[in-house]
Design a protein around this motif. Structure first.
Motif, PDB file in Angstrom:
ATOM      1  N   ARG A 187       0.866  -1.183   0.000  1.00 43.02           N
ATOM      2  CA  ARG A 187       0.000   0.000   0.000  1.00 43.02           C
ATOM      3  C   ARG A 187       0.902   1.231   0.000  1.00 43.02           C
ATOM      4  N   LYS A 188       0.808   2.005  -1.064  1.00 44.88           N
ATOM      5  CA  LYS A 188       1.705   3.151  -1.240  1.00 44.88           C
ATOM      6  C   LYS A 188       1.551   4.166  -0.117  1.00 44.88           C
ATOM      7  N   ASP A 189       0.303   4.445   0.310  1.00 48.67           N
ATOM      8  CA  ASP A 189       0.103   5.438   1.365  1.00 48.67           C
ATOM      9  C   ASP A 189       0.673   4.962   2.700  1.00 48.67           C
ATOM     10  N   LEU A 332      -1.658   0.245  -4.829  1.00 47.94           N
ATOM     11  CA  LEU A 332      -0.626  -0.710  -4.473  1.00 47.94           C
ATOM     12  C   LEU A 332       0.541  -0.553  -5.441  1.00 47.94           C
ATOM     13  N   ILE A 333       1.759  -0.763  -4.934  1.00 49.62           N
ATOM     14  CA  ILE A 333       2.959  -0.699  -5.765  1.00 49.62           C
ATOM     15  C   ILE A 333       3.781  -1.961  -5.524  1.00 49.62           C
ATOM     16  N   ALA A 334       4.588  -2.311  -6.493  1.00 48.70           N
ATOM     17  CA  ALA A 334       5.360  -3.554  -6.417  1.00 48.70           C
ATOM     18  C   ALA A 334       6.714  -3.324  -5.766  1.00 48.70           C
ATOM     19  N   ALA A 335       7.219  -4.369  -5.140  1.00 47.70           N
ATOM     20  CA  ALA A 335       8.565  -4.373  -4.572  1.00 47.70           C
ATOM     21  C   ALA A 335       9.342  -5.527  -5.184  1.00 47.70           C
ATOM     22  N   PRO A 336      10.659  -5.377  -5.326  1.00 51.92           N
ATOM     23  CA  PRO A 336      11.454  -6.449  -5.934  1.00 51.92           C
ATOM     24  C   PRO A 336      11.742  -7.565  -4.945  1.00 51.92           C
TER      25      PRO A 336
END
Length: 534
Positions: A187-189, A332-336
């Protein structure tokens, strides 16, 4: 199983030496028109085909599908399907194999799922026809042009005896579109509220979870069970275990090129220790063994989740539609895949999406081998694949910017509409075009960014999907692998949830040894060596 006259196999290496797969066979009796359609001479082709649930909802006979009827007309042939009763595929297959005569072809799962010893034993027993000599520009021009300059596909369609065994199979992915679709979405926020960057190391992940917890996030990491298995993607993908250089739940290739089993390696204890610490700290949702992906997306929509381990399709069809598209602040944003320490190189343990599927076999009892070969080759024609993958235009799909987009069928769709959709397990290309995937198929929210980011982790340390086992190896796997898998799953859950002390890890390893894990590793090593030598 009835043993049949063994069919002599051609040796691929000898064929390659003369620059072609094709051997010396008679003139092609199935001439092609300007569109590339073969004339099968009115042949009736019998096919054993275990229908999918979607097929069975539409019809009791695959020939009712509109595009199947169209194929019959275009190729001048008739299909006669043998469909096992729902839920009785294995029994029906076993009975069929005892018959004096087999159908012309066996599609999608019969041989691979139900024949003892699999496809290799089916060839050894003379059940399947060896068509290797027909593979070339004259008899299989579409298939041949796909594999002739592609070393990956050459190995994928060839067995350890040098036979070509995958004519007609669906080709999934490509070198360009070799992707993974499951991973951590943050969650970006909630990330911004911690003042931290997207984590790239294990310690950064731990710090992020703690910061989220301090900020009142109920589940900094939410994971789910997977398809009847209480081990979901946190435990079955290598997204986090790769930081410790091991596969989470499978065999893999070590840096020295040898095969290992992740849970049997010493460093697996470090991975378990991490998960146990996260669980004990309350970072992981405690009901993960019973919750589904949709449950996790629902928790996310209720503002209770910081990071979700999920498939991008589920994210796109649930959370994105219901929540993110309505409120961009909840994106939502992705993480490696993380590494252990700053500066470490990611272990190349990402699962590959390149593969083959929906295998189709010609039996040794086939009445017209040339017609079946021509049929399977013609499935790779672009316009034929288009209709088999999408159904009728205007019913199964519509065009957007020159590309087909599948139409969702309404719950009250008529039988005729259902039969105008795609007949599953017949098309021959899937997810081979990266641009199409990123702009049309997985184009919602963070889907394109996630696919691009996760692709950066290599796959060279994961075992090929096309490894095959000989009879002795298959028997070893049949004798021991299921018990090993059950024990590993049960032990992993106990270690992670604190029901088994991590001090007992060496006992766990010894138990695996007693359960013949080293014999199983030797099987995988031998099969890999043969695959590499193809």
């Amino acid at each position: 199983m009835v043993r049949r006259k063994k069919v002599t196999a051609s040796v691929l290496a000898a064929l390659m030496a003369v620059g072609s797969f094709a051997g010396t066979v008679s003139a092609d009796p199935c001439p092609r028109n300007e569109q590339g359609y073969p004339d099968l001479g009115g042949e009736t082709i019998t096919i054993w085909f275990n229908m999918t649930s979607a097929n069975a909802q539409a019809t009791s006979n695959m020939e009712d599908y509109h595009v199947i009827k169209d194929i019959e007309e275009k190729f001048n042939c008739k299909f006669e399907f043998i469909h096992p009763p729902v839920g009785q595929a294995q029994d029906n297959f076993t009975i069929m194999m005892a018959d004096s005569t087999l159908p012309d072809m066996i599609f999608c799962g019969g041989i691979d799922l139900y024949y003892p010893g699999g496809v290799e034993m089916a060839y050894a027993d003379g059940v399947l026809y060896d068509y290797t000599d027909y593979i070339g520009e004259e008899y299989t021009p579409n298939f041949y042009n796909l594999i002739k300059d592609d070393e990956f596909l050459k190995k994928a369609v060839t067995d350890d005896e040098g036979r070509i065994i995958r004519l007609g199979a669906k080709i999934c992915g490509s070198e360009e579109s070799d992707l993974t679709f499951t991973g951590p979405l943050i969650r970006k926020d909630y990330l911004e509220a911690t003042g931290m960057d997207v984590p790239t190391t294990i310690d950064q992940w731990t710090a992020l979870f703690q910061a989220m917890k301090d900020n009142g996030v109920e589940y900094p990491l939410a994971v789910h069970a997977s398809g009847g298995n209480d081990l979901g993607p946190l435990f079955t993908t290598n997204m986090f275990s790769s930081a410790y250089g091991v596969a989470a739940n499978d065999y893999y290739i070590k840096d020295d090129g040898t095969v290992a089993f992740g849970p049997y390696e010493d460093s697996y204890k470090d991975y378990l220790t991490l998960l146990n610490q996260w669980y004990e700290a309350g970072y992981i949702n405690p009901d993960f063994t019973t919750q589904t992906e949709n449950d996790i997306m629902s928790l996310d929509s209720s503002d209770r989740v910081g990071t979700a381990m999920t498939h991008l399709y589920t994210y796109g069809t649930t959370y994105y539609v219901t929540t993110e598209s309505e409120d961009e602040s909840k994106a939502l944003i992705a993480a490696p895949a993380p590494v252990l320490n700053e500066g470490d190189t990611q272990a190349a343990l990402r699962s590959s999406s390149r593969g083959l599927g929906d295998y189709k076999y010609i039996t040794a009892d086939c009445k017209n081998v040339e017609a079946c070969i021509a049929l399977l080759d013609a499935l790779y024609l672009d316009d034929i694949d288009l209709e088999l993958a999408n159904g009728e235009e205007g019913v199964g799909y519509h065009m957007e910017d020159g590309v087909p987009v599948i139409n969702a069928m309404a719950s009250d769709a008529s039988t005729d509409e259902l039969l105008g959709a795609a007949p599953q397990q017949w098309h021959t290309f899937e997810d081979t075009d990266l641009n199409y995937i990123l702009t049309k198929k997985y184009n919602k929210g963070c889907q394109p960014d996630a696919l691009t980011l996760w692709k950066e982790q290599g796959t060279s340390q994961t075992l090929s999907n096309f490894i095959l086992y000989n009879t002795e190896e298959a028997e070893t796997r049949s004798s021991y692998q299921a018990d090993v898998d059950t024990y590993v799953k049960e032990s992993l859950l106990k270690f992670v949830m604190g029901k088994e002390p991590l001090d007992n890890f060496e006992t766990f390893q010894q138990n695996l040894k007693d359960m013949h894990i080293e014999d199983l590793i030797a099987v995988e090593q031998a099969a890999l060596d043969r695959y590499n030598a193809r």
